[in-house]
Design an enzyme around this catalytic site. Structure first.
Site, PDB file in Angstrom:
ATOM      1  N   GLU A   1       0.837  -1.200   0.000  1.00  0.00           N
ATOM      2  CA  GLU A   1       0.000   0.000   0.000  1.00  0.00           C
ATOM      3  C   GLU A   1       0.871   1.248   0.000  1.00  0.00           C
ATOM      4  OE1 GLU A   1      -1.979  -0.870   3.622  1.00  0.00           O
ATOM      5  OE2 GLU A   1      -2.990  -2.618   2.780  1.00  0.00           O
TER       6      GLU A   1
ATOM      7  N   LEU B   1      -6.121  -1.912  -1.083  1.00  0.00           N
ATOM      8  CA  LEU B   1      -5.837  -1.823   0.350  1.00  0.00           C
ATOM      9  C   LEU B   1      -6.381  -3.058   1.070  1.00  0.00           C
ATOM     10  CD1 LEU B   1      -6.375   1.473   2.341  1.00  0.00           C
ATOM     11  CD2 LEU B   1      -6.195  -0.773   3.388  1.00  0.00           C
TER      12      LEU B   1
ATOM     13  N   GLU C   1      -4.487  -6.391   3.224  1.00  0.00           N
ATOM     14  CA  GLU C   1      -3.226  -7.041   3.583  1.00  0.00           C
ATOM     15  C   GLU C   1      -3.232  -8.539   3.304  1.00  0.00           C
ATOM     16  OE1 GLU C   1      -4.909  -4.932   5.442  1.00  0.00           O
ATOM     17  OE2 GLU C   1      -3.594  -3.178   5.478  1.00  0.00           O
TER      18      GLU C   1
ATOM     19  N   TYR D   1      -2.250  -7.623  10.713  1.00  0.00           N
ATOM     20  CA  TYR D   1      -3.041  -8.747  11.237  1.00  0.00           C
ATOM     21  C   TYR D   1      -4.018  -9.359  10.239  1.00  0.00           C
ATOM     22  CZ  TYR D   1      -1.043  -7.078  15.651  1.00  0.00           C
ATOM     23  OH  TYR D   1      -0.173  -6.680  16.635  1.00  0.00           O
TER      24      TYR D   1
ATOM     25  N   HIS E   1      -0.760   1.638  15.729  1.00  0.00           N
ATOM     26  CA  HIS E   1       0.413   1.986  14.924  1.00  0.00           C
ATOM     27  C   HIS E   1       1.728   1.651  15.622  1.00  0.00           C
ATOM     28  CE1 HIS E   1      -2.631   4.350  12.829  1.00  0.00           C
ATOM     29  NE2 HIS E   1      -1.777   4.538  11.843  1.00  0.00           N
TER      30      HIS E   1
END
Lengths: 374, 327
Positions: free
Chosen positions: B30, B59, B61, B89, B130
């Site tokens: 991304e 977008l 994962e 995750y 984050h």
């Protein structure tokens, strides 16, 4: 141009109409064995139909034999594709040698139709290793037991092929239950954005173990999901091998020509239990199964081919004998207890075992040598 | 030639050199394309190598990881970026059930040579989700290599090695070290994945750290030296494979140890280090091994992260508790 730059996707369409599936599943031969005209679809040539018929006989025999081997305790478990053999056979017959198949645990008959040795194909379900065949040599990915995760691998294989400039197409197979998984969505979306040559082939057999299709989706059909990604969807009678060969064959040709992915939903039915460990009487009436037996993919094909003189009693005997010989090979190959080597448990975790794995393997070796000494 | 550069520079150079060295290397994720990544680690790669070699994805994962696995099955060496630790995750199932197991499932026939770059850990004032230290999840999974550099030279060398590895590598990039500058000679080879290094010699006790905790441990050793105590600092570099040999030799040489890590201590990499060292070096120990780790709490909001992170003082306090009365 497999990856594009900027703010406009050159593959994106504003014309939704051509992405929608037909209102009724494409059928070319009806359950009674009669040909049905269908706009925009053509009956495959007789040779292809006869070839598919022979493969159907083998696939059915494979399912029956595998079920028997479970009862004899020689297979740990077998998720049967009985009644879905037309899907199993057609999704393989439309592939070229260099193409890839990404099967699920219910697609062992397709793997065998692809030419994988039946005993190797059953390694997972026998329990002596997770996957018994060579994926690179056979172009068949290991059977996926988690749902939909392998669809993304299929996209990756196809994308790598396009980047290298070869014309490989990937057949990515899943069931109706898998369409509820996030990875189904991600796989279709990635495939569409990068225009990868993947055919997503959903065998909608109405059940995910015990949960019916109605609890998976409120969409008009699973094929309709394609429009959300910009992927054309098509619906096909999953017990009509002729229609499957036509629809899947066209999807493969388009993908190979660079026209991107397609979603194909086959309407079929899981006639038998999920596996031998399942009890369908807890969640469906037996009366629900009966009409599907009359839509059997093999009898309708046999009626059609015999009616047109494309096969006779001799050919039917010949294909039956070939299927018997495959079954005999399964019985012979799965007769003895497999020799499992504990060292393999440590050998394939990494390309080279870590020092810790070497230590742990030595522990087992020591235990075994003491057992032998006793 | 030695030069002054940041870890971000070093990582960028490693990717650039890997893309130059091997046509099968591709970089995606991304915002890694024209933007160059939110931390600019992939800066300029699309411009130099084109859309086919460094590109943005949707977008998602799991999609990124799953596609990488498929590309690796078909001859490529994907290097993917998970934008932040906690955003990795969604890809967990693809990592644990597929990347980590593919070689095993296929009886050694199909490896998955991918690198999963994860900007990780805290100390940058990041808002929630984050700043996670997620190494234990990966380290617990057989089939994955897990590495964490602590300086620019090692970041370069470990990333080049990760790209060349035949196995999947989780490459943990300490965010708070991205822009710290250090002298580095990128042409000098670094020890391979699987090897720990002694970053500072010392004779009284051993500090064992990795990734973002290494500079803190070094700072603590410097402070201790001014108080007359000589602390050795071991940088694990590679969590999996684990270098028992170097770590145990170091602890045996001092007889005392403190493990320092940002991650919560319970059921963690630091627990594993203590267990392994105790099992192997019990008779060389003069005191139980102590740990200075993050607390067993969700990562704190920015204004409170200083309470959570291992500090020089907390490390020195732990060192003080190593039963010096029996020395």
């Amino acid at each position: 141009m497999f990856i594009w730059r900027g703010n406009q996707n050159p593959f994106m369409t504003r014309d939704a109409a051509h992405l929608l599936p037909s209102t009724e599943p494409v059928t070319l031969i009806d359950p009674d064995g009669h040909p049905v005209p269908c706009d925009g679809h053509e009956m495959p040539d007789p040779q292809a139909l006869v070839r598919a018929y022979a493969a159907l006989i083998t696939a059915r025999r494979f399912n029956d034999q595998a079920n028997a081997l479970v009862r004899q305790g020689r297979l740990a478990v077998y998720p049967s594709s009985h009644g879905q053999e037309a899907c199993q056979v057609a999704c393989v017959q439309v592939l070229g040698d260099g193409d890839w198949l990404f099967p699920t645990y219910r697609d062992t008959a397709a793997i065998v139709a692809r030419g994988v040795d039946p005993v190797q194909a059953l390694t997972l379900l026998r329990g002596d290793w997770h996957s018994g065949y060579d994926p690179q040599a056979t172009r068949v990915a290991p059977q996926a037991t988690p749902l939909a995760t392998h669809l993304l691998h299929a996209v990756g294989v196809a994308h790598a092929a396009r980047l290298r400039g070869d014309d490989t197409v990937v057949m990515a197979v899943c069931g109706d239950g898998a369409t509820s998984e996030g990875d189904f969505h991600e796989a279709l979306n990635f495939a569409a954005v990068f225009r990868t040559p993947v055919v997503f082939f959903v065998q909608n057999n109405e059940y995910a173990i015990s949960v019916p299709l109605a609890r998976q989706t409120a969409a008009p059909s699973l094929a309709h999901k394609g429009i959300g990604y910009g992927i054309p969807g098509e619906r096909v009678d999953g017990n009509d091998v002729a229609a499957l060969l036509d629809v899947l064959g066209t999807a493969v040709d388009r993908a190979r020509a660079g026209e991107g992915p397609q979603l194909v939903e086959a309407h079929t039915y899981r006639v038998q239990a999920h596996t031998n460990a399942d009890d369908p009487s807890r969640y469906r009436e037996s009366g629900e199964v009966t009409p599907w037996l009359a839509r059997d993919p093999i009898t309708r094909m046999e009626t059609y081919l015999r009616g047109r003189g494309l096969i006779g009693a001799d050919k039917i005997r010949e294909y039956g004998a070939a299927a018997d010989s495959l079954a005999a090979g399964m019985r012979a190959g799965l007769g003895d207890e497999p020799v499992a080597d504990y060292r393999e448990l440590f050998a394939y975790v990494y390309a080279e075992p870590t020092p810790q794995l070497r230590e742990q393997m030595a522990v087992v070796a020591d235990e075994l040598s003491r057992e032998e000494a006793r | 030639m030695p030069e002054k550069l940041t870890m971000a520079n070093a990582l960028n150079r490693a990717l650039r050199d890997a893309l130059r060295a091997d046509d099968s290397v591709v970089v995606f994720g991304e915002d890694v394309g024209p933007l160059g990544g939110v931390f600019r680690i992939t800066d300029g790669l699309t411009a130099e190598f084109g859309e086919q070699r460094c590109f943005d994805t949707p977008l998602a994962e799991s999609g990124i990881l799953g596609m990488a696995i498929g590309m690796a099955m078909n001859g490529m060496r994907p290097v993917v970026e998970m934008q932040f630790d906690a955003f990795a995750y969604p890809a967990f199932e693809q990592l644990v059930s597929h990347a980590a197991k593919m070689r095993n499932r296929t009886r050694g026939r199909v490896g998955v040579p991918i690198v999963v770059r994860v900007p990780y850990a805290g100390g940058i004032g990041g808002v929630e989700h984050h700043c996670d230290s997620s190494e234990a999840y990966y380290a617990h999974t057989p089939g994955l290599h897990v590495v964490a550099p602590s300086d620019p030279a090692d970041a370069y060398g470990l990333l080049r090695a990760a790209v060349e590895s035949p196995d999947p590598v989780i490459f943990l990039e300490p965010k708070k070290l991205y822009f710290s500058r250090a002298e580095a000679d990128l042409s000098t080879p670094v020890p391979p994945i699987g090897q720990a290094v002694v970053r500072r010699d010392g004779t009284d006790a051993t500090l064992i750290a990795y990734g973002p905790a290494v500079p803190v441990a070094l700072e603590a050793a410097e402070a201790a030296a001014q108080e007359g105590r000589s602390l050795q600092v071991v940088d694990l570099r590679s969590i999996v494979p684990f270098d028992d040999e170097t770590v145990c030799a170091a602890v045996r040489s001092t007889g005392r140890a403190v493990v320092v890590a940002e991650a919560a201590g319970f059921a963690s990499v630091s627990s594993e280090v203590v267990a392994r060292v105790t099992e192997r070096c019990f008779h060389s120990l003069h005191a139980p091994i102590r740990r200075v780790t993050g607390f067993d709490i969700p990562y704190p909001p920015p204004k409170l992260e200083h309470v959570h992170l291992p500090s020089v003082d907390r490390i020195l306090d732990a060192v003080d508790e190593l039963q010096w009365e029996y020395a």
